[in-house]
Design a protein around this motif. Structure first.
Motif, mmCIF file in Angstrom:
data_model
loop_
_atom_site.group_PDB
_atom_site.id
_atom_site.type_symbol
_atom_site.label_atom_id
_atom_site.label_comp_id
_atom_site.label_asym_id
_atom_site.label_seq_id
_atom_site.Cartn_x
_atom_site.Cartn_y
_atom_site.Cartn_z
ATOM 1 N N VAL A 171 -5.753 -5.031 -4.168
ATOM 2 C CA VAL A 171 -6.119 -3.896 -5.020
ATOM 3 C C VAL A 171 -6.261 -2.630 -4.180
ATOM 4 O O VAL A 171 -5.741 -1.563 -4.544
ATOM 5 C CB VAL A 171 -7.422 -4.192 -5.781
ATOM 6 C CG1 VAL A 171 -7.903 -2.938 -6.511
ATOM 7 C CG2 VAL A 171 -7.218 -5.329 -6.775
ATOM 8 N N ARG A 202 -3.055 -1.288 -3.292
ATOM 9 C CA ARG A 202 -2.226 -1.056 -4.482
ATOM 10 C C ARG A 202 -0.920 -1.851 -4.381
ATOM 11 O O ARG A 202 0.163 -1.354 -4.685
ATOM 12 C CB ARG A 202 -1.946 0.434 -4.680
ATOM 13 C CG ARG A 202 -3.187 1.336 -4.582
ATOM 14 C CD ARG A 202 -4.215 1.028 -5.647
ATOM 15 N NE ARG A 202 -5.479 1.711 -5.431
ATOM 16 C CZ ARG A 202 -5.947 2.699 -6.180
ATOM 17 N NH1 ARG A 202 -5.255 3.144 -7.199
ATOM 18 N NH2 ARG A 202 -7.113 3.238 -5.940
ATOM 19 N N ALA A 213 -4.334 3.810 -10.845
ATOM 20 C CA ALA A 213 -3.525 4.638 -9.949
ATOM 21 C C ALA A 213 -4.224 5.922 -9.514
ATOM 22 O O ALA A 213 -4.138 6.328 -8.355
ATOM 23 C CB ALA A 213 -2.183 4.961 -10.615
ATOM 24 N N LEU A 268 -3.851 -2.782 -12.195
ATOM 25 C CA LEU A 268 -3.543 -2.050 -10.969
ATOM 26 C C LEU A 268 -2.902 -0.705 -11.282
ATOM 27 O O LEU A 268 -3.234 0.320 -10.672
ATOM 28 C CB LEU A 268 -2.618 -2.899 -10.096
ATOM 29 C CG LEU A 268 -2.541 -2.529 -8.616
ATOM 30 C CD1 LEU A 268 -3.911 -2.603 -7.965
ATOM 31 C CD2 LEU A 268 -1.552 -3.440 -7.900
ATOM 32 N N GLN A 309 1.084 -4.673 -5.777
ATOM 33 C CA GLN A 309 1.234 -5.502 -6.971
ATOM 34 C C GLN A 309 1.711 -6.906 -6.634
ATOM 35 O O GLN A 309 1.252 -7.884 -7.230
ATOM 36 C CB GLN A 309 2.209 -4.841 -7.944
ATOM 37 C CG GLN A 309 2.371 -5.594 -9.256
ATOM 38 C CD GLN A 309 3.190 -4.807 -10.258
ATOM 39 O OE1 GLN A 309 3.166 -3.595 -10.278
ATOM 40 N NE2 GLN A 309 3.928 -5.520 -11.095
#
Length: 447
Positions: A75, A78, A106, A102, A80
């Motif tokens: 996380v 970021r 942003a 996620l 995925q």
């Protein structure tokens, strides 16, 4: 109530009223949740018990913690794919929801993100086919989730989550479900893409349009110096506001029935006492009410809530709600030009009819279902007004701090009595009589 240690805090305050010409009826709620304190304590005990369990439990705890650490790192980065790798291939719905979460994050300035195992076998799991040897490869895990927002939290905001981990043939662990047990905390980014507006001294996170959130930020930025002018500058002078789009989202964020909050414009959540100094309270707006308020109404509500943020470190379990809510309302209405009769119309109507309160409102009078709820808030505001009118605003601030410092071992009344004697030279009985006299004097006045 909101799960984990973050709770909807004590009080309930009519921040403004339709009769005051501020827009729709808007109440503030700031209720202490003793049940949450007990839950947190139970969680801690369970975690301690689990750490001294069987070797198999210890191994599972360590493996699941490694899984959660990997998720937290994904996380923060970021990433995925890394997040997806913590979920089985077959759990496509969970993978999709995690990818959406996620993406929703942003714009959110996350400084830290963590999960800590608190308890294994924390809830019953739905039946499934067992693994090799007839054993269930899953563990029901209670987790403490924590995160910090850059520039606003020096210690994490925490909440409770309930997750299901499944052991893999190679001995590792993956997350198989986050919905086997209802009741875990819901965050704003669980509900949709979060838009972020940075103010001079606030951060607004919302599911609403940019212009709406900017207006909230502008109001919050004006509230901070107004509150500091009364309460000083030692509280951090920053706020975080959450702006959901709909009342059901408001209810999910707080873990409450939104219908029970149909007249409440905003809620402040956090923890009581000086430990709160390292984090910034969250102010959650109720769109169903907030959208009905005019500019003055929003000013009063925002300043009221900001006062709770500023005073949280000197608010304790024994702080009476008439003081915490009255002080917030006193600050909220400063400089608005509203007269006592405009601020407290129900109270003055009661006085005109000969209904003079015998005592300061009890904590229970501020509950949402209580009879005479507006009067309770108005009486609280008037009590703080009496302190200021007779002794000056610094004495109100000193009284608030003195109640916290008095300690709660002797009970609430004893703490308040001691603080009143130290700050204005009157005990609780004498102050109550003086407050009643001030009410009658104000009722006879024409303005």
């Amino acid at each position: 109530m909101a799960a984990g240690r973050r709770t909807v805090l004590a009080g309930g305050a009519v921040a403004l009223l339709a009769a005051g010409g501020l827009g729709g009826a808007a109440w503030h709620d700031h209720r202490r949740d003793q049940e949450e304190d007990a839950s947190a304590a139970a969680s801690g005990s369970a975690a301690s018990a689990g750490s001294s369990g069987s070797a198999a439990d210890a191994e599972a705890r360590a493996g699941i913690q490694r899984l959660l650490d990997a998720r937290a790192a994904a996380v923060l980065a970021r990433d995925q794919q890394a997040l997806a790798d913590t979920v089985p291939d077959a759990a496509q719905a969970l993978r999709d929801s995690q990818a959406a979460m996620l993406a929703n994050l942003a714009q959110v300035p996350v400084a830290s993100w963590s999960y800590t195992v608190q308890r294994l076998d924390a809830f019953p799991l739905p039946p499934v086919l067992t693994g090799v040897g007839g054993t269930d490869p899953r563990r029901a895990v209670q987790v403490e989730f924590g995160y910090r927002l850059s520039g606003f939290d020096s210690v994490p905001v925490t909440a409770t989550q309930y997750l299901t981990a499944v052991r893999q043939p190679d001995g590792g662990w993956l997350l198989s479900s986050d919905s086997d047990r209802p009741g875990g905390a819901v965050q704003l980014w669980d509900l949709g893409p979060v838009t972020v507006v940075h103010g001079r001294s606030c951060l607004v996170l919302g599911l609403r349009g940019q212009s709406t959130l900017q207006a909230v930020a502008d109001q919050a930025d004006r509230a901070v110096p107004a509150v500091s002018a009364v309460w000083g500058r030692s509280w951090g002078e920053r706020t975080v506001l959450l702006a959901p789009l709909a009342s059901d989202q408001f209810g999910r964020l707080l873990g409450v029935d939104p219908l029970a909050y149909a007249s409440i414009a905003a809620v402040t959540t956090g923890e009581l006492g000086p430990a709160e100094a390292g984090r910034t309270e969250r102010i959650t707006l109720n769109p169903q009410v907030w959208d009905t308020l005019n500019a003055l109404g929003r000013r009063v509500v925002t300043t009221h809530e900001t006062t709770h943020v500023a005073t949280r470190a000197i608010t304790e379990q024994w702080t009476p709600r008439w003081l915490s809510e009255g002080a917030a309302n006193w600050t909220g209405y400063l400089g608005t030009g509203r007269t006592p009769r405009q601020i407290a119309p129900e109270l003055f109507a009661d006085l005109a009819a000969g209904r003079v309160p015998d005592a300061l409102p009890a904590d229970a009078a501020f509950d949402g279902s209580a009879t005479g709820l507006p009067q309770a808030y108005e009486q609280a505001w008037f009590a703080c007004r009496s302190v200021v009118q007779r002794h000056g605003e610094p004495r109100l601030v000193a009284l608030y701090a003195a109640v916290a410092a008095a300690g709660g071992s002797g009970g609430q009344d004893a703490a308040v009595d001691s603080a009143l004697r130290r700050t204005i030279g009157l005990g609780l009985t004498a102050f109550t009589a003086q407050w009643r006299g001030d009410l009658l004097t104000a009722a006879r006045a024409k303005a």
